[in-house]
Design a protein around this motif. Sequence first.
Motif, short mmCIF file in Angstrom:
data_model
loop_
_atom_site.label_atom_id
_atom_site.label_comp_id
_atom_site.label_asym_id
_atom_site.label_seq_id
_atom_site.Cartn_x
_atom_site.Cartn_y
_atom_site.Cartn_z
N PHE A 161 28.75 43.80 36.38
CA PHE A 161 29.93 44.56 35.93
C PHE A 161 29.52 45.48 34.78
O PHE A 161 28.74 45.08 33.92
CB PHE A 161 31.02 43.61 35.41
CG PHE A 161 31.49 42.60 36.42
CD1 PHE A 161 32.61 42.84 37.20
CD2 PHE A 161 30.81 41.39 36.59
CE1 PHE A 161 33.04 41.91 38.14
CE2 PHE A 161 31.24 40.46 37.51
CZ PHE A 161 32.36 40.71 38.29
N THR A 168 31.52 47.78 39.62
CA THR A 168 31.06 46.44 39.99
C THR A 168 30.17 46.55 41.22
O THR A 168 30.52 47.23 42.18
CB THR A 168 32.26 45.51 40.32
OG1 THR A 168 33.21 45.58 39.27
CG2 THR A 168 31.80 44.07 40.49
N THR A 204 37.66 45.03 40.18
CA THR A 204 37.37 46.28 39.45
C THR A 204 38.67 46.97 39.06
O THR A 204 38.80 47.50 37.95
CB THR A 204 36.49 47.22 40.31
OG1 THR A 204 35.39 46.46 40.83
CG2 THR A 204 35.95 48.37 39.50
#
Length: 339
Positions: free
Chosen positions: A28, A313, A326
């Motif tokens: 992430f 992500t 996300t």
Amino acid sequence: MPAQKFEKKLDSLISVEFKEKDGPGLVFLVSKNGKAIYEKAIGKANLELNVDLKNENVFQIASMTKQFTAVAILILEEQGKLNVNETVSKYIPDYPNGDKITIHHLLTHTSGIKDFTKIKALKDISQKEMTPEMMVDFFKNEKVDFLPGEKFEYNNSGYVLLGYIIELVSKESYENFLKKNIFDKAGMKNTFYATDRQIVKNRAYGYHKKESGYVNKTVISYSIPFSSGALMSTSADLLKWQNALTQNKLLKKENLEKAFRKNHLNNGEEFSYGYGWHLKDIKGIPTREHGGHLFGFKSMAVYIPSKDIYAVTLSNCDCNSPTEITKKIAEIMLKNYSN
């Protein structure tokens, strides 16, 4: 929201959604005003070697490739080498109905061309090394799904055609054109046209999940997805990409804006896709989004222009969908910076 509290909130969101630490995982990255303010990696980059994922890992980004293809077309337009309103037949004279299909139709998924991923014979060529011309020949004579401009229907064939047009117009390979005009200018040193043969430093391995457990990803030739989905990158390089767009390093502002306009069908109906981006919103605030899915990998990125917030992500298992998380991360960011 202080940074610590904000990190805690994202940590807890991620840990609730993804509990498994010993399987493949996700990385992430969240940025504000062009700077990464949160990065996290969970799971394994390689199950056989028991190597943990890290943010430097290189992932297949699949259909996020379409953003790069769209911008490459706009770069050629800015150079005066093509126009998005020109027809396909100008560049590929023997293309069926090519005098009715424009580059704009290809960019906006409104061409009606048969998506090659829906053609049964795909399995027969999936591991063959195909030239762009061979890929176009593979689907060009298929019956069309609808007339150009009649409907919006997500379509990989259109973006393969765009990649072929980039090669014909620029007289260089799609890979070289992107490297010279996008990756090098944006400082993206870890973004490549995918390969399984060359050594790619920090490559994350891709996996599928079966009832019996994880298995290595299905092998395909990347010449099949080509300009519709064959790029690989890192979360940090994707932030560089977003920043290069925001800072107009690749295109003049007025030319790039074409990618972020909603478009209309022949009947005047508006649809929320620009050139290579879905144009959506979170709580009424406009976003630019796109994800991707290719054997063993999934990707998702959300950009909020009004706040310069970017959330991306990347997953190395097609069992982990990054789409919803996300969006949730982008929503938390929006809440945090809405005051």
